[in-house]
Structures are given as C-alpha cells and as structure tokens.
Design a protein around this motif. Structure first.
Motif, PDB file in Angstrom:
ATOM      1  N   VAL A  67      29.724  32.352  32.242  1.00 33.96           N
ATOM      2  CA  VAL A  67      30.378  32.011  30.981  1.00 33.96           C
ATOM      3  C   VAL A  67      29.652  32.728  29.847  1.00 33.96           C
ATOM      4  O   VAL A  67      28.415  32.808  29.833  1.00 33.96           O
ATOM      5  N   GLN A  68      30.436  33.265  28.884  1.00 34.65           N
ATOM      6  CA  GLN A  68      29.859  34.064  27.808  1.00 34.65           C
ATOM      7  C   GLN A  68      30.260  33.492  26.446  1.00 34.65           C
ATOM      8  O   GLN A  68      31.319  32.884  26.309  1.00 34.65           O
ATOM      9  N   ASP A  69      29.419  33.698  25.463  1.00 31.41           N
ATOM     10  CA  ASP A  69      29.652  33.197  24.115  1.00 31.41           C
ATOM     11  C   ASP A  69      30.559  34.168  23.371  1.00 31.41           C
ATOM     12  O   ASP A  69      30.126  34.985  22.573  1.00 31.41           O
ATOM     13  N   TYR A  70      31.851  34.043  23.641  1.00 30.29           N
ATOM     14  CA  TYR A  70      32.835  34.986  23.116  1.00 30.29           C
ATOM     15  C   TYR A  70      33.239  34.592  21.696  1.00 30.29           C
ATOM     16  O   TYR A  70      33.596  33.445  21.446  1.00 30.29           O
ATOM     17  N   PRO A  71      33.228  35.524  20.722  1.00 29.45           N
ATOM     18  CA  PRO A  71      33.458  35.159  19.323  1.00 29.45           C
ATOM     19  C   PRO A  71      34.926  35.102  18.908  1.00 29.45           C
ATOM     20  O   PRO A  71      35.215  34.802  17.753  1.00 29.45           O
ATOM     21  N   ARG A  72      35.852  35.383  19.819  1.00 27.96           N
ATOM     22  CA  ARG A  72      37.267  35.444  19.435  1.00 27.96           C
ATOM     23  C   ARG A  72      38.000  34.165  19.814  1.00 27.96           C
ATOM     24  O   ARG A  72      37.560  33.397  20.672  1.00 27.96           O
ATOM     25  N   THR A  73      39.152  33.950  19.181  1.00 27.33           N
ATOM     26  CA  THR A  73      39.954  32.752  19.444  1.00 27.33           C
ATOM     27  C   THR A  73      40.469  32.743  20.873  1.00 27.33           C
ATOM     28  O   THR A  73      40.433  31.722  21.558  1.00 27.33           O
ATOM     29  N   ASN A  74      40.986  33.873  21.334  1.00 30.04           N
ATOM     30  CA  ASN A  74      41.491  33.983  22.701  1.00 30.04           C
ATOM     31  C   ASN A  74      40.314  34.125  23.651  1.00 30.04           C
ATOM     32  O   ASN A  74      39.548  35.076  23.566  1.00 30.04           O
ATOM     33  N   GLY A  75      40.165  33.154  24.563  1.00 30.64           N
ATOM     34  CA  GLY A  75      38.999  33.127  25.429  1.00 30.64           C
ATOM     35  C   GLY A  75      39.051  34.140  26.546  1.00 30.64           C
ATOM     36  O   GLY A  75      40.088  34.747  26.835  1.00 30.64           O
ATOM     37  N   LEU A  76      37.905  34.310  27.173  1.00 32.60           N
ATOM     38  CA  LEU A  76      37.805  35.180  28.331  1.00 32.60           C
ATOM     39  C   LEU A  76      38.282  34.457  29.582  1.00 32.60           C
ATOM     40  O   LEU A  76      38.290  33.225  29.647  1.00 32.60           O
ATOM     41  N   ILE A  77      38.668  35.225  30.585  1.00 31.81           N
ATOM     42  CA  ILE A  77      38.980  34.668  31.908  1.00 31.81           C
ATOM     43  C   ILE A  77      37.808  35.013  32.811  1.00 31.81           C
ATOM     44  O   ILE A  77      37.652  36.164  33.235  1.00 31.81           O
ATOM     45  N   THR A  78      36.958  34.029  33.063  1.00 33.77           N
ATOM     46  CA  THR A  78      35.715  34.287  33.792  1.00 33.77           C
ATOM     47  C   THR A  78      35.814  33.943  35.278  1.00 33.77           C
ATOM     48  O   THR A  78      34.869  34.198  36.024  1.00 33.77           O
ATOM     49  N   THR A  79      36.935  33.359  35.708  1.00 29.66           N
ATOM     50  CA  THR A  79      37.139  33.047  37.123  1.00 29.66           C
ATOM     51  C   THR A  79      38.555  33.438  37.525  1.00 29.66           C
ATOM     52  O   THR A  79      39.514  33.154  36.806  1.00 29.66           O
ATOM     53  N   VAL A  80      38.670  34.083  38.674  1.00 28.31           N
ATOM     54  CA  VAL A  80      39.980  34.449  39.204  1.00 28.31           C
ATOM     55  C   VAL A  80      40.064  34.000  40.656  1.00 28.31           C
ATOM     56  O   VAL A  80      39.110  34.170  41.427  1.00 28.31           O
ATOM     57  N   THR A  81      41.185  33.398  41.013  1.00 29.99           N
ATOM     58  CA  THR A  81      41.463  33.028  42.395  1.00 29.99           C
ATOM     59  C   THR A  81      42.353  34.102  43.008  1.00 29.99           C
ATOM     60  O   THR A  81      43.472  34.324  42.547  1.00 29.99           O
ATOM     61  N   VAL A  82      41.834  34.770  44.024  1.00 35.00           N
ATOM     62  CA  VAL A  82      42.550  35.868  44.672  1.00 35.00           C
ATOM     63  C   VAL A  82      43.124  35.365  45.989  1.00 35.00           C
ATOM     64  O   VAL A  82      42.379  34.933  46.878  1.00 35.00           O
ATOM     65  N   GLU A  83      44.445  35.372  46.113  1.00 36.94           N
ATOM     66  CA  GLU A  83      45.097  34.945  47.357  1.00 36.94           C
ATOM     67  C   GLU A  83      45.547  36.173  48.138  1.00 36.94           C
ATOM     68  O   GLU A  83      46.196  37.067  47.589  1.00 36.94           O
ATOM     69  N   ILE A  84      45.202  36.204  49.422  1.00 34.57           N
ATOM     70  CA  ILE A  84      45.574  37.317  50.298  1.00 34.57           C
ATOM     71  C   ILE A  84      46.318  36.736  51.493  1.00 34.57           C
ATOM     72  O   ILE A  84      45.837  35.803  52.139  1.00 34.57           O
ATOM     73  N   ARG A  85      47.477  37.293  51.777  1.00 34.32           N
ATOM     74  CA  ARG A  85      48.324  36.734  52.831  1.00 34.32           C
ATOM     75  C   ARG A  85      48.878  37.852  53.709  1.00 34.32           C
ATOM     76  O   ARG A  85      49.366  38.865  53.196  1.00 34.32           O
ATOM     77  N   ARG A  86      48.792  37.674  55.028  1.00 29.90           N
ATOM     78  CA  ARG A  86      49.386  38.637  55.953  1.00 29.90           C
ATOM     79  C   ARG A  86      50.864  38.310  56.088  1.00 29.90           C
ATOM     80  O   ARG A  86      51.235  37.204  56.494  1.00 29.90           O
ATOM     81  N   PRO A  87      51.750  39.239  55.765  1.00 32.82           N
ATOM     82  CA  PRO A  87      53.176  38.918  55.756  1.00 32.82           C
ATOM     83  C   PRO A  87      53.771  38.809  57.151  1.00 32.82           C
ATOM     84  O   PRO A  87      53.311  39.457  58.099  1.00 32.82           O
ATOM     85  N   LEU A  88      54.777  37.984  57.263  1.00 30.72           N
ATOM     86  CA  LEU A  88      55.548  37.894  58.494  1.00 30.72           C
ATOM     87  C   LEU A  88      56.372  39.165  58.677  1.00 30.72           C
ATOM     88  O   LEU A  88      56.661  39.889  57.724  1.00 30.72           O
ATOM     89  N   THR A  89      56.761  39.424  59.900  1.00 35.39           N
ATOM     90  CA  THR A  89      57.729  40.488  60.176  1.00 35.39           C
ATOM     91  C   THR A  89      59.046  39.833  60.582  1.00 35.39           C
ATOM     92  O   THR A  89      59.057  38.747  61.173  1.00 35.39           O
ATOM     93  N   PHE A  90      60.155  40.478  60.240  1.00 35.17           N
ATOM     94  CA  PHE A  90      61.471  39.880  60.445  1.00 35.17           C
ATOM     95  C   PHE A  90      62.382  40.808  61.240  1.00 35.17           C
ATOM     96  O   PHE A  90      62.261  42.032  61.156  1.00 35.17           O
ATOM     97  N   SER A  91      63.306  40.180  61.976  1.00 30.71           N
ATOM     98  CA  SER A  91      64.353  40.914  62.701  1.00 30.71           C
ATOM     99  C   SER A  91      65.712  40.329  62.350  1.00 30.71           C
ATOM    100  O   SER A  91      65.843  39.105  62.150  1.00 30.71           O
TER     101      SER A  91
END
Length: 252
Positions: A122-146
């Motif tokens: 977390v950082q002491d950001y001086p602007r009204t719009n805050g920083l995004i300091t955490t991201v959730t990354v979702e990774i998914r193996r796609p199905l194959t279809f016929s």
C-alpha cells in the motif's frame, strides 16, 4: 431508458499522469513514485504458450523505486502456477513492469477457475483516485466442443422461433449455442444431471447504443430434449436489468 455511464479507467489515468508538456510532467509527485495494476480482476484463457502476462504500471515524474510483488494461490493452484519474477527495478517503454505467470496447460483441469492474487505494498498516493494494489488473476483451461446438429430456439426475448446450431463439450455435459443473440456471442448451458440446468453470467449481446456488453444469467429445467430457461438480461457494470425472459431450446 436513460442510462449515463461515466468510466474512468486506470489506464486513462496513467496516460494523464505520465503526460508531458514543454515544461515537463503535468503532475508533480513531489519526488515520489507509485505502482498500480490496471484493474482489480483480470481473466485469462489458458493455452499452449503456457504463460499469461499481467502489467504493473509505474506512475512517476522520473523516479523509479524498486517494487516487490507478493503472490498467493487458490487451492490446488500453487503446484500448477509460478510467478517468474517478483522483484522489479525497471519498466518497459510504456512504463510497465511485466509479471509473467507460467503453467503447463496439460496439467490444468478443464473449465476450472484457478486464481493467482498479486499484490504490491500500500502506498501513500496523493490523488483522489486511488491505486489498485491487488489484482486477482483467473486462469481457466477452456472446454472443447463438437457439433451435435441444429436445434430449435423459441425466444421470448427475440420474439421469434429460429433454427439454432448446438454444440456439446467433449469434457462435460455443457451445451453451447452459437451466435444465439448476437454474432460472436455464444451461450453455454450447464446440464446439472438432475433435470436442471444453469446458465452462469456471461456476455450475450452488444448494446450499440451504450457501447456495452449485456450479460445473461439464469436457471432452467431439462425434460427429455427440451430445455426451458428463465434468463435475466442485464448490464454487468451496474446491474440494471431488462427483465427475465423464458427461452426454450429443443435439442437436435
């Protein structure tokens, strides 16, 4: 319907904060610098390349303080995914540190959401719009279809009956309806095996007036080869709904 959407993405903010005039940067960070992800959630489809890239943006008027990224994993993901580098002291030509998450696609279960959560301090950001300091990354193996043939779709939403191409996943009982409401938007129906079906929230069509995807979500029943669904059409950005419509699919 009146709907006003005002969107300020972190990416546009980055462009402003890093913009230069003849006198230098438009904003003075008083000798400080900051790190931010573009969004708090990012989704990726696993493929044969065996890696995804997440960008950590640097906000500065010239200074660069090294940053260390921490990674946590959802259950079962720690053995399958690895973050190549977690400490950064340089950025690319666009002011970004590139975080690479590696995996072997053959080790991943189909249609299973794996998540890797990345964080910076977390950082002491001086602007009204805050920083995004955490991201959730979702990774998914796609199905194959016929393809299993052409069914019939009787739609309250479309106010018509039409022929509908239907596909079936090779790894699970999930039906895919190609271009159902809009070209390029395919709808997946999960057969729960107990006479019910589930339609998870997913983009269904593009609203050209508001330049935004509209999602559908709902449940239904399956009797023989007839699937009857109650689908809610709504904007995922704010939850505004067009209502729930009954849709009936007769499988091939």
């Amino acid at each position: 319907m009146k709907k006003i959407v005002l969107l300020f993405s972190i990416l546009s903010l980055l462009l402003v904060f890093n913009a230069c005039s003849s006198e230098g940067t438009l904003f003075d960070f008083e000798g400080k610098d900051f790190w931010s992800f573009r969004s708090a959630r990012q989704n990726f489809i696993a493929d044969e390349t065996g890696k995804v890239r997440v960008y950590l943006h640097h906000l500065s008027d010239g200074k660069l303080t090294p940053v260390t990224v921490s990674a946590t994993y959802s259950e079962g993901a720690e053995e399958l995914f690895s973050v190549a580098t977690t400490s950064f002291n340089t950025v690319d030509e666009r002011g970004r540190a590139v975080i690479e998450i590696a995996y072997n696609v053959e080790d991943l279960e189909y249609n299973t959401p794996y998540t890797v959560t990345l964080s910076v301090p977390v950082q002491d950001y001086p602007r009204t719009n805050g920083l995004i300091t955490t991201v959730t990354v979702e990774i998914r193996r796609p199905l194959t279809f016929s393809s299993i043939g052409i069914g019939v779709f009787l739609s309250e939403w479309l106010e018509e009956e039409k022929k509908q191409p239907v596909m079936l996943a090779n790894q699970a009982t999930i039906y895919r309806l190609l271009d159902l409401y809009d070209t390029g938007y395919h709808i997946d129906i999960i057969d729960n095996g107990d006479g019910t079906v589930t339609i998870e929230s997913q983009p269904a069509w593009f609203d050209e007036e508001w330049e935004e995807d509209v999602n559908v979500v709902g449940t239904g029943t399956k009797v023989g080869n007839v699937i009857t669904m109650q689908l809610d059409h709504y904007y995922p950005s704010d939850g505004w709904s067009f209502g729930v419509f009954e849709e009936v699919l007769t499988l091939p």
